[in-house]
Write a protein that holds these residues in place. Structure first.
Motif, mmCIF file in Angstrom:
data_model
loop_
_atom_site.group_PDB
_atom_site.id
_atom_site.type_symbol
_atom_site.label_atom_id
_atom_site.label_comp_id
_atom_site.label_asym_id
_atom_site.label_seq_id
_atom_site.Cartn_x
_atom_site.Cartn_y
_atom_site.Cartn_z
ATOM 1 N N GLU A 133 37.574 12.449 44.857
ATOM 2 C CA GLU A 133 36.504 13.168 45.349
ATOM 3 C C GLU A 133 35.871 14.446 44.444
ATOM 4 O O GLU A 133 34.975 14.836 44.699
ATOM 5 N N LYS A 134 36.372 14.616 43.287
ATOM 6 C CA LYS A 134 36.141 15.470 42.053
ATOM 7 C C LYS A 134 35.523 14.726 41.129
ATOM 8 O O LYS A 134 35.061 15.218 40.255
ATOM 9 N N ARG A 135 35.672 13.367 41.005
ATOM 10 C CA ARG A 135 35.568 12.571 39.770
ATOM 11 C C ARG A 135 33.936 12.807 39.272
ATOM 12 O O ARG A 135 33.738 12.835 38.066
ATOM 13 N N THR A 136 32.874 12.450 40.113
ATOM 14 C CA THR A 136 31.769 12.708 39.680
ATOM 15 C C THR A 136 31.405 14.163 39.041
ATOM 16 O O THR A 136 30.607 14.260 37.961
ATOM 17 N N LEU A 137 31.923 15.108 39.766
ATOM 18 C CA LEU A 137 31.675 16.500 39.038
ATOM 19 C C LEU A 137 32.407 16.503 37.753
ATOM 20 O O LEU A 137 31.990 17.276 37.009
ATOM 21 N N ALA A 138 33.846 16.148 37.632
ATOM 22 C CA ALA A 138 34.206 16.279 36.359
ATOM 23 C C ALA A 138 33.446 15.360 35.080
ATOM 24 O O ALA A 138 33.361 15.915 34.064
ATOM 25 N N GLY A 273 26.254 14.242 42.976
ATOM 26 C CA GLY A 273 26.679 12.885 43.153
ATOM 27 C C GLY A 273 27.855 12.527 43.779
ATOM 28 O O GLY A 273 28.104 11.463 44.290
ATOM 29 N N ASP A 274 28.737 13.778 43.894
ATOM 30 C CA ASP A 274 29.889 13.707 45.036
ATOM 31 C C ASP A 274 29.377 14.056 46.334
ATOM 32 O O ASP A 274 30.169 13.549 47.560
ATOM 33 N N ARG A 275 28.035 14.333 46.620
ATOM 34 C CA ARG A 275 27.672 14.449 48.060
ATOM 35 C C ARG A 275 26.613 13.669 48.543
ATOM 36 O O ARG A 275 26.602 13.284 49.715
ATOM 37 N N TRP A 276 25.920 13.028 47.671
ATOM 38 C CA TRP A 276 24.582 12.205 48.041
ATOM 39 C C TRP A 276 24.971 10.991 47.226
ATOM 40 O O TRP A 276 25.499 10.819 46.311
ATOM 41 N N ARG A 277 23.760 9.972 47.473
ATOM 42 C CA ARG A 277 23.764 8.564 47.136
ATOM 43 C C ARG A 277 23.256 8.875 45.611
ATOM 44 O O ARG A 277 22.213 9.348 44.978
ATOM 45 N N LYS A 278 24.000 8.362 44.689
ATOM 46 C CA LYS A 278 23.913 8.423 43.284
ATOM 47 C C LYS A 278 22.772 7.554 42.680
ATOM 48 O O LYS A 278 22.043 7.953 41.769
ATOM 49 N N ASN A 279 22.251 6.383 43.381
ATOM 50 C CA ASN A 279 21.367 5.632 43.106
ATOM 51 C C ASN A 279 19.991 6.264 43.194
ATOM 52 O O ASN A 279 19.025 6.339 42.417
ATOM 53 N N TYR A 280 19.943 7.135 44.409
ATOM 54 C CA TYR A 280 18.670 7.735 44.690
ATOM 55 C C TYR A 280 18.347 8.945 43.823
ATOM 56 O O TYR A 280 17.092 9.279 43.392
ATOM 57 N N LEU A 281 19.540 9.588 43.378
ATOM 58 C CA LEU A 281 19.531 10.750 42.415
ATOM 59 C C LEU A 281 18.946 9.969 41.164
ATOM 60 O O LEU A 281 18.178 10.789 40.598
ATOM 61 N N LEU A 282 19.284 8.985 40.646
ATOM 62 C CA LEU A 282 19.241 8.548 39.541
ATOM 63 C C LEU A 282 17.661 8.156 39.491
ATOM 64 O O LEU A 282 16.703 8.133 38.354
ATOM 65 N N SER A 283 17.269 7.570 40.697
ATOM 66 C CA SER A 283 15.697 7.175 40.822
ATOM 67 C C SER A 283 14.864 8.359 40.526
ATOM 68 O O SER A 283 13.566 8.407 40.026
ATOM 69 N N GLY A 284 15.196 9.413 41.111
ATOM 70 C CA GLY A 284 14.777 10.820 40.854
ATOM 71 C C GLY A 284 14.504 11.331 39.669
ATOM 72 O O GLY A 284 13.442 11.887 38.995
ATOM 73 N N GLY A 326 29.806 7.170 37.636
ATOM 74 C CA GLY A 326 30.080 7.329 38.893
ATOM 75 C C GLY A 326 29.882 6.315 39.652
ATOM 76 O O GLY A 326 30.645 5.543 40.419
ATOM 77 N N LEU A 327 28.804 5.373 39.299
ATOM 78 C CA LEU A 327 28.434 4.111 40.170
ATOM 79 C C LEU A 327 29.242 3.042 39.705
ATOM 80 O O LEU A 327 29.400 2.136 40.519
ATOM 81 N N VAL A 328 29.513 3.017 38.464
ATOM 82 C CA VAL A 328 30.559 1.959 37.927
ATOM 83 C C VAL A 328 31.763 2.229 38.301
ATOM 84 O O VAL A 328 32.625 1.057 38.823
#
Length: 401
Positions: A133-138, A273-284, A326-328
């Motif tokens: 749950e803290k991985r993408t933050l790390a 990225g730990d809260r929202w969809r990572k693919n949408y953030l990347l698109s943005g 994080g997606l991988v």
């Protein structure tokens, strides 16, 4: 992982962030050396850009193999060896007298070294010790280390360049990179089999699963664009500003601002990225890069616009790294994270090859960077689209970490 890492996983994050700080900080300063090296040894920007392009391409080509070695033997050993090769590359560059010497040093040696001292090996070590749950933050905090290095090391490199000349500056930077050898102890330790997530899986099975995953291929395509953007700007932006009549210090300050604002961007995108969809953030991120470039090239160039662009692109600079890794991880787990992320990073470095070399080649043909800016806009918009359908579910069901 070693017992200390088990008890203090954030120590691994801290050591990993410092490793990336030094390795990426030195690397991001190379654009400052384009003009003085070119004038001294008599090479064009295409040859300097080709050396950086070789570095980026080799960095990517060996990354899956380096990642597999780190997955098997632990990141610490691989990083320590990489630090020594990195220092050797800088010392070799300091004695270069031709394009061949630059290609051997900046290209081959440092390309190999970067694969062992940056994101793939370090994030693999971090991913195994930090709770899911803290991985993408790390990942974001570790990535921010690269930006801190850019903020601190690039101005220092400009100072060394001004006071000592480019050869002595590279020798001093070789000493700085040697500190990575010591920091590698903080991420040392062979990953034990007991730390695997989910049912046992062979290397070949992991590769087969990845090859059938549509989202994984789209992620590769998007990361190609990230590499193109970063290599073009890091390598050519200081020279672009100088060509337009701005002081060389503005170029150094711009790269430093990229690093400063990416500290915030990497951290925030990692947390988001730990809260929202990572693919949408990347698109943005990719769409915002394209729009920012459109605004920048449309406005009159001056110190203010150059620095404002650097701040904006810096916020978007490496926020892609924690989200992509994080997606991988979401697709395939952490057992083969270094290798599978290494393959995605290979795509990033192929993009970096073209961002560094093609921009210089087009400049030598046309006398401007119009082609590179236009390609950056088009690729950014394309990357914004390809990330929309990506999902982070794997083909093989895995229990929560």
């Amino acid at each position: 992982m070693n017992a200390l890492a088990r008890r203090n996983p954030w120590l691994v994050v801290a050591c990993g962030a410092f490793i990336v700080t030094l390795a990426m900080g030195v690397r991001q300063s190379f654009g400052l050396f384009m003009r003085p090296i070119g004038l001294d040894i008599g090479i064009g920007r295409d040859m300097f850009g080709l050396a950086i392009a070789f570095q980026n391409l080799l960095f990517g080509l060996v990354q899956p193999f380096i990642g597999a070695l780190a997955d098997k033997h632990g990141a610490g050993r691989i990083t320590a060896v990489g630090a020594l090769v990195y220092a050797a590359g800088l010392l070799t560059a300091a004695s270069a007298t031709s394009a061949f010497g630059l290609h051997l040093s900046f290209g081959v040696l440092i390309g190999l070294a970067m694969s062992a001292t940056t994101f793939v090996t370090v994030l693999g070590a971090v991913g195994r010790v930090v709770p899911a749950e803290k991985r993408t933050l790390a990942f974001g905090l570790t990535t921010a280390g690269g930006s801190l290095g850019q903020f601190l090391v690039v101005p220092a490199a400009q100072g060394l360049l001004s006071e000592l000349g480019w050869r002595s500056a590279l020798i001093v930077m070789a000493g700085v990179v040697s500190l990575v050898f010591v920091l590698a102890a903080g991420i040392a330790g062979k990953p034990p089999e007991a730390e695997e997530e989910g049912p046992p899986q062979s290397l070949s099975a992991a590769l087969a699963e990845a090859s059938r995953h549509r989202g994984y291929w789209l992620l590769n395509a998007g990361f190609f664009v990230c590499g193109f953007h970063i290599a073009f700007i890091a390598t050519h932006f200081p020279a672009y500003l100088t060509d337009k009549g701005l002081d060389a210090k503005v170029g150094a300050m711009s790269l430093a601002l990229v690093g400063l604002f990416n500290i915030f961007g990497s951290y925030l995108f990692g947390a988001w990225g730990d809260r929202w969809r990572k693919n949408y953030l990347l698109s943005g991120i990719y769409t915002a890069r394209a729009l920012l470039i459109v605004v920048f090239v449309s406005l009159p160039l001056g110190n203010v616009t150059a620095l404002a662009f650097a701040a904006g692109i810096g916020f978007l600079w490496l926020g892609t790294v924690p989200l992509t890794s994080g997606l991988v991880t979401g697709m395939f787990g952490v057992r083969y994270l270094s290798m599978l992320y290494g393959i995605v990073f290979l795509s990033h470095q192929v993009g970096s090859f073209f961002g560094a070399w093609a921009a210089g080649y087009a400049y030598d043909l046309t006398g401007n960077y119009d082609f590179a800016w236009g390609a950056s806009i088009a690729l950014g918009l394309l990357a914004g689209l390809v990330h929309l359908p990506i999902r982070d579910e794997g083909l093989v069901a895995r229990p929560a970490a």
